[in-house]
Design an enzyme around this catalytic site. Sequence first.
Site, short mmCIF file in Angstrom:
data_model
loop_
_atom_site.label_atom_id
_atom_site.label_comp_id
_atom_site.label_asym_id
_atom_site.label_seq_id
_atom_site.Cartn_x
_atom_site.Cartn_y
_atom_site.Cartn_z
N ASP A 52 -6.93 3.00 10.86
CA ASP A 52 -8.26 2.79 10.28
C ASP A 52 -9.21 3.90 10.72
O ASP A 52 -9.10 4.39 11.85
CB ASP A 52 -8.78 1.41 10.74
CG ASP A 52 -9.92 0.92 9.87
OD1 ASP A 52 -10.23 1.57 8.86
OD2 ASP A 52 -10.51 -0.12 10.22
N ARG A 100 -13.82 11.54 1.30
CA ARG A 100 -12.89 10.61 1.98
C ARG A 100 -11.46 11.14 1.95
O ARG A 100 -10.68 10.93 2.89
CB ARG A 100 -12.95 9.24 1.30
CG ARG A 100 -14.29 8.54 1.50
CD ARG A 100 -14.31 7.21 0.78
NE ARG A 100 -13.32 6.29 1.32
CZ ARG A 100 -13.48 5.55 2.40
NH1 ARG A 100 -14.61 5.60 3.08
NH2 ARG A 100 -12.52 4.74 2.82
N HIS A 151 -8.22 11.17 4.67
CA HIS A 151 -6.85 10.69 4.46
C HIS A 151 -5.84 11.82 4.72
O HIS A 151 -4.78 11.60 5.30
CB HIS A 151 -6.68 10.15 3.04
CG HIS A 151 -7.52 8.92 2.76
ND1 HIS A 151 -7.60 7.88 3.64
CD2 HIS A 151 -8.30 8.57 1.71
CE1 HIS A 151 -8.40 6.93 3.15
NE2 HIS A 151 -8.84 7.34 1.98
N SER A 159 -2.83 -4.59 0.20
CA SER A 159 -2.95 -5.11 -1.16
C SER A 159 -4.42 -5.13 -1.60
O SER A 159 -4.72 -5.09 -2.78
CB SER A 159 -2.31 -6.50 -1.29
OG SER A 159 -2.42 -7.23 -0.12
N TRP A 164 -6.31 -1.75 -3.49
CA TRP A 164 -6.39 -1.49 -4.94
C TRP A 164 -7.83 -1.63 -5.44
O TRP A 164 -8.17 -1.13 -6.51
CB TRP A 164 -5.50 -2.47 -5.72
CG TRP A 164 -4.03 -2.24 -5.49
CD1 TRP A 164 -3.19 -3.04 -4.79
CD2 TRP A 164 -3.24 -1.14 -5.95
NE1 TRP A 164 -1.92 -2.50 -4.77
CE2 TRP A 164 -1.93 -1.33 -5.49
CE3 TRP A 164 -3.52 0.01 -6.71
CZ2 TRP A 164 -0.89 -0.44 -5.76
CZ3 TRP A 164 -2.48 0.90 -6.98
CH2 TRP A 164 -1.19 0.67 -6.51
N ARG A 171 -10.34 -0.21 -4.18
CA ARG A 171 -11.09 1.03 -3.94
C ARG A 171 -11.24 1.80 -5.25
O ARG A 171 -10.47 1.59 -6.18
CB ARG A 171 -10.37 1.88 -2.90
CG ARG A 171 -10.38 1.20 -1.56
CD ARG A 171 -10.00 2.13 -0.45
NE ARG A 171 -10.11 1.42 0.81
CZ ARG A 171 -10.13 1.98 2.00
NH1 ARG A 171 -10.02 3.28 2.10
NH2 ARG A 171 -10.24 1.26 3.09
N LEU A 179 14.77 6.12 15.04
CA LEU A 179 13.48 5.44 14.84
C LEU A 179 13.48 4.82 13.45
O LEU A 179 13.74 5.51 12.46
CB LEU A 179 12.31 6.43 14.94
CG LEU A 179 10.94 5.82 14.59
CD1 LEU A 179 10.43 4.91 15.71
CD2 LEU A 179 9.90 6.90 14.32
N ARG A 204 -9.67 -6.62 13.97
CA ARG A 204 -9.17 -7.61 13.00
C ARG A 204 -7.72 -7.28 12.68
O ARG A 204 -7.31 -6.12 12.79
CB ARG A 204 -9.92 -7.49 11.65
CG ARG A 204 -11.33 -7.88 11.63
CD ARG A 204 -11.85 -7.81 10.19
NE ARG A 204 -11.98 -6.44 9.70
CZ ARG A 204 -12.97 -5.63 9.96
NH1 ARG A 204 -13.96 -6.04 10.73
NH2 ARG A 204 -13.01 -4.40 9.48
N LEU A 205 -6.99 -8.30 12.18
CA LEU A 205 -5.62 -8.02 11.72
C LEU A 205 -5.57 -7.70 10.24
O LEU A 205 -4.59 -7.13 9.75
CB LEU A 205 -4.70 -9.21 12.03
CG LEU A 205 -4.24 -9.31 13.49
CD1 LEU A 205 -3.37 -10.53 13.69
CD2 LEU A 205 -3.48 -8.05 13.92
N SER A 206 -6.63 -8.06 9.50
CA SER A 206 -6.73 -7.69 8.08
C SER A 206 -5.44 -7.95 7.29
O SER A 206 -4.96 -7.06 6.58
CB SER A 206 -7.15 -6.22 7.93
OG SER A 206 -8.42 -6.03 8.49
N GLU A 225 1.14 -8.16 21.44
CA GLU A 225 -0.03 -7.72 22.18
C GLU A 225 -0.90 -6.91 21.22
O GLU A 225 -0.38 -6.17 20.38
CB GLU A 225 0.38 -6.83 23.37
CG GLU A 225 1.16 -7.56 24.43
CD GLU A 225 0.34 -8.66 25.10
OE1 GLU A 225 -0.87 -8.49 25.29
OE2 GLU A 225 0.93 -9.71 25.43
C1 FPP Z 1 -7.97 3.40 6.54
O1 FPP Z 1 -9.09 4.24 6.62
C2 FPP Z 1 -6.80 4.13 6.08
C3 FPP Z 1 -6.18 3.94 4.87
C4 FPP Z 1 -6.65 2.96 3.89
C5 FPP Z 1 -5.04 4.74 4.43
C6 FPP Z 1 -4.10 5.22 5.48
C7 FPP Z 1 -3.31 6.30 4.88
C8 FPP Z 1 -2.92 7.43 5.47
C9 FPP Z 1 -3.16 7.73 6.89
C10 FPP Z 1 -2.24 8.52 4.71
C11 FPP Z 1 -0.95 8.19 4.03
C12 FPP Z 1 0.07 7.54 4.88
C13 FPP Z 1 1.34 7.95 5.09
C14 FPP Z 1 2.28 7.04 5.79
C15 FPP Z 1 1.85 9.26 4.67
P1 FPP Z 1 -10.38 3.88 5.77
O2 FPP Z 1 -10.36 4.73 4.56
O3 FPP Z 1 -10.46 2.41 5.53
O4 FPP Z 1 -11.49 4.34 6.77
P2 FPP Z 1 -12.98 3.76 6.93
O5 FPP Z 1 -12.84 2.33 7.38
O6 FPP Z 1 -13.56 4.64 7.99
O7 FPP Z 1 -13.65 3.91 5.60
#
Ligand code: FPP
Length: 245
Positions: A18, A31, A35, A64, A67, A69, A129, A192-194, A205
């Site tokens: 996150d 944004r 990413h 889920s 989507w 966004r 892994l 949160r676990l969201s 843990e």
């Molecule tokens: C949360 O940050 C992150 C995501 C919704 C996407 C996570 C994806 C990646 C790290 C890239 C692709 C993954 C792989 C495995 C190649 P946020 O956008 O919710 O951040 P914010 O809460 O600060 O807005």
Amino acid sequence: MSSQPPPLIPRHIAIIMDGNGRWAARRNLPRAAGHREGVRAVRRTIEAAIEHNIRWLTLFAFSSENWRRPADEVTDLTFLLRHYLRSELNELAEAGVRLHVIGERDRFGPALEAELATAEARTRTNDRLHLVIALSYGARAEIVAAAQRIARETKSGTLNPDAIDEAGFTAHLATAAMPDPDLVIRTSGEQRLSNFLLWQAAYAELIFDDTLWPDFGASNLADAIAEYARRDRRFGARPSPVPAQ
Ligand code: FPP
């Protein structure tokens, strides 16, 4: 049940990645830049997990709920994922990584679905892994799907309702072949676990790291593993005796 204490190294670490958006906003970047940087953190974390001999690593890449966004952000995330698979599959395979995908992968369309299946098949014999990518994943939907499978089996007579126990329910989840996570890490300070691995994380843990995901790296993972080793996991049993002075 064995009386051996659980090992100090978590067998399975699951991460809620996150903070990509906030990382970008702090730099006045779109944004998508957050990413993109998040993918670098994914790479660092996989390398560090291998160094620490972690056997299972689950990454929550797309929920889920994601989507909802804006369409262009969903497109950016899908593009990044496809690009990641294409550019890193060889390296992952050579490093002994086995890829697994959980979640509603069909929602990403047949092309990406096929690429995911190819990546899973290509790495099927690896076991250094196990990398689990949660894509369009939601724990409640996973639990409902398991309940539906069980209902169908009981209706068709292949499953006796009285024989359903926790292990039998677990065997109907998308994660049936995986050990439960020992440690769940969430970055960015949110606690949160969201809707992530709700059944499987019953005794995990939890560690909340303030670092935004794009800044996460080997030292964060090492700190989390060290903190995990200090925790007293009791699984509901009585507390360990206080050591004599
Ligand atoms: C949360 O940050 C992150 C995501 C919704 C996407 C996570 C994806 C990646 C790290 C890239 C692709 C993954 C792989 C495995 C190649 P946020 O956008 O919710 O951040 P914010 O809460 O600060 O807005």
